[in-house]
Design an enzyme around this catalytic site. Structure first.
Site, PDB file in Angstrom:
ATOM      1  N   GLY A   1      40.624 -12.484  12.092  1.00 59.91           N
ATOM      2  CA  GLY A   1      39.362 -13.219  12.158  1.00 59.91           C
ATOM      3  C   GLY A   1      38.401 -12.893  11.025  1.00 59.91           C
ATOM      4  O   GLY A   1      37.219 -13.243  11.090  1.00 59.91           O
TER       5      GLY A   1
ATOM      6  N   ASN B   1      46.972 -18.508  19.264  1.00 54.62           N
ATOM      7  CA  ASN B   1      46.158 -17.749  20.225  1.00 54.62           C
ATOM      8  C   ASN B   1      44.740 -18.328  20.183  1.00 54.62           C
ATOM      9  O   ASN B   1      44.002 -18.076  19.233  1.00 54.62           O
ATOM     10  CB  ASN B   1      46.151 -16.265  19.825  1.00 54.62           C
ATOM     11  CG  ASN B   1      45.156 -15.457  20.646  1.00 54.62           C
ATOM     12  OD1 ASN B   1      44.721 -15.882  21.720  1.00 54.62           O
ATOM     13  ND2 ASN B   1      44.795 -14.287  20.139  1.00 54.62           N
TER      14      ASN B   1
ATOM     15  N   HIS C   1      46.948  -7.232  22.253  1.00 52.34           N
ATOM     16  CA  HIS C   1      46.186  -7.828  21.138  1.00 52.34           C
ATOM     17  C   HIS C   1      45.074  -6.867  20.733  1.00 52.34           C
ATOM     18  O   HIS C   1      44.509  -6.174  21.574  1.00 52.34           O
ATOM     19  CB  HIS C   1      45.605  -9.178  21.562  1.00 52.34           C
ATOM     20  CG  HIS C   1      44.994  -9.924  20.415  1.00 52.34           C
ATOM     21  ND1 HIS C   1      43.724  -9.672  19.966  1.00 52.34           N
ATOM     22  CD2 HIS C   1      45.506 -10.881  19.598  1.00 52.34           C
ATOM     23  CE1 HIS C   1      43.472 -10.458  18.927  1.00 52.34           C
ATOM     24  NE2 HIS C   1      44.533 -11.201  18.683  1.00 52.34           N
TER      25      HIS C   1
ATOM     26  N   LYS D   1      42.255 -17.672  22.004  1.00 55.05           N
ATOM     27  CA  LYS D   1      41.209 -16.730  22.452  1.00 55.05           C
ATOM     28  C   LYS D   1      40.302 -17.431  23.473  1.00 55.05           C
ATOM     29  O   LYS D   1      40.777 -18.216  24.259  1.00 55.05           O
ATOM     30  CB  LYS D   1      40.439 -16.184  21.262  1.00 55.05           C
ATOM     31  CG  LYS D   1      41.341 -15.714  20.128  1.00 55.05           C
ATOM     32  CD  LYS D   1      40.619 -14.923  19.090  1.00 55.05           C
ATOM     33  CE  LYS D   1      41.545 -14.668  17.923  1.00 55.05           C
ATOM     34  NZ  LYS D   1      41.130 -13.604  17.067  1.00 55.05           N
TER      35      LYS D   1
ATOM     36  N   GLU E   1      42.077  -7.243  20.087  1.00 53.49           N
ATOM     37  CA  GLU E   1      40.797  -7.403  20.810  1.00 53.49           C
ATOM     38  C   GLU E   1      40.876  -6.758  22.194  1.00 53.49           C
ATOM     39  O   GLU E   1      39.875  -6.251  22.709  1.00 53.49           O
ATOM     40  CB  GLU E   1      40.427  -8.898  20.877  1.00 53.49           C
ATOM     41  CG  GLU E   1      39.947  -9.376  19.508  1.00 53.49           C
ATOM     42  CD  GLU E   1      40.262 -10.822  19.172  1.00 53.49           C
ATOM     43  OE1 GLU E   1      40.519 -11.608  20.095  1.00 53.49           O
ATOM     44  OE2 GLU E   1      40.261 -11.154  17.968  1.00 53.49           O
TER      45      GLU E   1
ATOM     46  N   GLU F   1      49.753  -7.260  13.488  1.00 59.87           N
ATOM     47  CA  GLU F   1      48.440  -7.840  13.218  1.00 59.87           C
ATOM     48  C   GLU F   1      47.474  -6.741  12.773  1.00 59.87           C
ATOM     49  O   GLU F   1      46.840  -6.090  13.622  1.00 59.87           O
ATOM     50  CB  GLU F   1      47.885  -8.503  14.483  1.00 59.87           C
ATOM     51  CG  GLU F   1      48.736  -9.627  15.023  1.00 59.87           C
ATOM     52  CD  GLU F   1      47.898 -10.607  15.824  1.00 59.87           C
ATOM     53  OE1 GLU F   1      47.837 -11.761  15.451  1.00 59.87           O
ATOM     54  OE2 GLU F   1      47.266 -10.188  16.812  1.00 59.87           O
TER      55      GLU F   1
ATOM     56  N   SER G   1      44.330 -13.894   9.873  1.00 56.33           N
ATOM     57  CA  SER G   1      43.790 -14.855   8.895  1.00 56.33           C
ATOM     58  C   SER G   1      44.858 -15.726   8.234  1.00 56.33           C
ATOM     59  O   SER G   1      44.750 -16.068   7.052  1.00 56.33           O
ATOM     60  CB  SER G   1      42.956 -14.122   7.842  1.00 56.33           C
ATOM     61  OG  SER G   1      41.824 -13.520   8.462  1.00 56.33           O
TER      62      SER G   1
HETATM   63  C1  PEP Z   1      44.770 -13.373  16.386  1.00 58.32           C
HETATM   64  O1  PEP Z   1      43.830 -13.506  17.140  1.00 58.32           O
HETATM   65  O2  PEP Z   1      45.842 -12.968  16.834  1.00 58.32           O
HETATM   66  C2  PEP Z   1      44.596 -13.684  14.973  1.00 58.32           C
HETATM   67  C3  PEP Z   1      45.559 -13.378  14.157  1.00 58.32           C
HETATM   68  O3  PEP Z   1      43.405 -14.253  14.603  1.00 58.32           O
HETATM   69  P1  PEP Z   1      43.065 -14.945  13.180  1.00 58.32           P
HETATM   70  O4  PEP Z   1      44.241 -15.824  12.815  1.00 58.32           O
HETATM   71  O5  PEP Z   1      41.840 -15.743  13.420  1.00 58.32           O
HETATM   72  O6  PEP Z   1      42.882 -13.855  12.195  1.00 58.32           O
END
Ligand code: PEP
Length: 259
Positions: free
Chosen positions: A173, A9, A95, A11, A97, A167, A213
């Protein structure tokens, strides 16, 4: 057969030239993956350019979001049909976000899931608890509520086209990754919920991804944990060597399991 997935992803990162360079640099390595599916989810503007590079390969394209309506006065939005026409097979929905920065509700996400399936896109349905919810012991309730809502419009035929991504919001992040045990606990609950709704056989093959992460340094221990069938990766999916390495770790794990 169970599908293992490594999805990136991106973003709001990478313009069109950057996207093209990135994909060109890693394509040869990614197409070596035979047992795991690689999905690239660039920003909308780069979708078609990335599609042109991967169209004859096993790598799939995904959108990062879509609207629940097919068309209309929704300035700034994009429809499932538009994603399809840009070459997408998948779309990330719900997601964290989108939920927590843009205020998307369980109901809106449910409607998007329904629309995605109607147009022939495979939704990657994201669920996960916030830090305060984990701290107050509500993790499984939150994840169950989000799953129940999104899946309330998915029937037995359609569930085979869905991917779930657990998630935890506190891990996205932040550099703080869930332990394999924490991830596994949520994944196992999701698998049970799927089993109760769609039967054990169907539930067993629905990919449940972990996101938050993920890096090459923690991917091996996570992928070995119970009920983790791959990853949805943000930050590390923007770094060529990291993304390729994580994909290789998943591929090696799957091949080893099948020996
Ligand atoms: C994501 O945006 O779905 C995500 C898991 O981000 P990150 O790997 O940066 O934590």
């Amino acid at each position: 057969m169970k599908q293992y997935i490594v999805a990136g992803n991106w973003k709001m990162h990478k313009d069109i030239p950057e996207s093209r360079i990135f994909v060109s640099n890693i394509l040869d390595k990614l197409i070596k993956q035979q047992r795991s599916t690689i999905i690239l989810c660039p920003p909308f503007t780069a979708l078609f350019n990335v599609y042109e590079l991967i169209r004859n390969t096993s790598i799939a394209l995904g959108g990062q979001n879509m609207h629940s309506e097919p068309k209309g006065a929704f300035t700034g939005e994009i429809s499932g049909e538009m994603l399809l026409s840009a070459g997408c097979q998948y779309v990330i929905l719900g997601h964290s976000e989108r939920r927590h920065i843009f205020g998307e509700t369980d109901d809106f996400i449910r409607d998007k899931v329904k629309r995605a399936l109607q147009v022939g896109l495979k939704p990657i349905i994201c669920v996960g608890e916030k830090l305060n919810e984990r701290q107050s012991g509500e993790t499984l309730d939150v994840v169950r509520r989000q799953c129940d809502s999104a899946l309330s419009v998915v029937n037995e035929q359609e569930i085979g086209h869905c991917v779930i991504a657990y998630e935890p919001v506190w891990a996205i992040g932040t550099g703080v990754v869930a332990t394999p045990q924490q991830a596994s606990e949520a994944h196992s609950m999701i698998r049970k919920l799927l089993s109760a709704k769609y039967g054990a056989e169907n539930a067993e093959v629905i990919p449940i991804l972990y996101g938050g992460s993920v890096k090459s340094s923690n991917a091996a221990s996570l992928i070995q944990a119970q009920d983790i069938d791959g990853f949805l990766i943000g930050g590390a999916s923007l770094i060529e060597d990291e993304f390729v390495r994580i994909a290789e770790i998943v591929e090696d794990y799957v091949k080893q399991r099948e020996l």
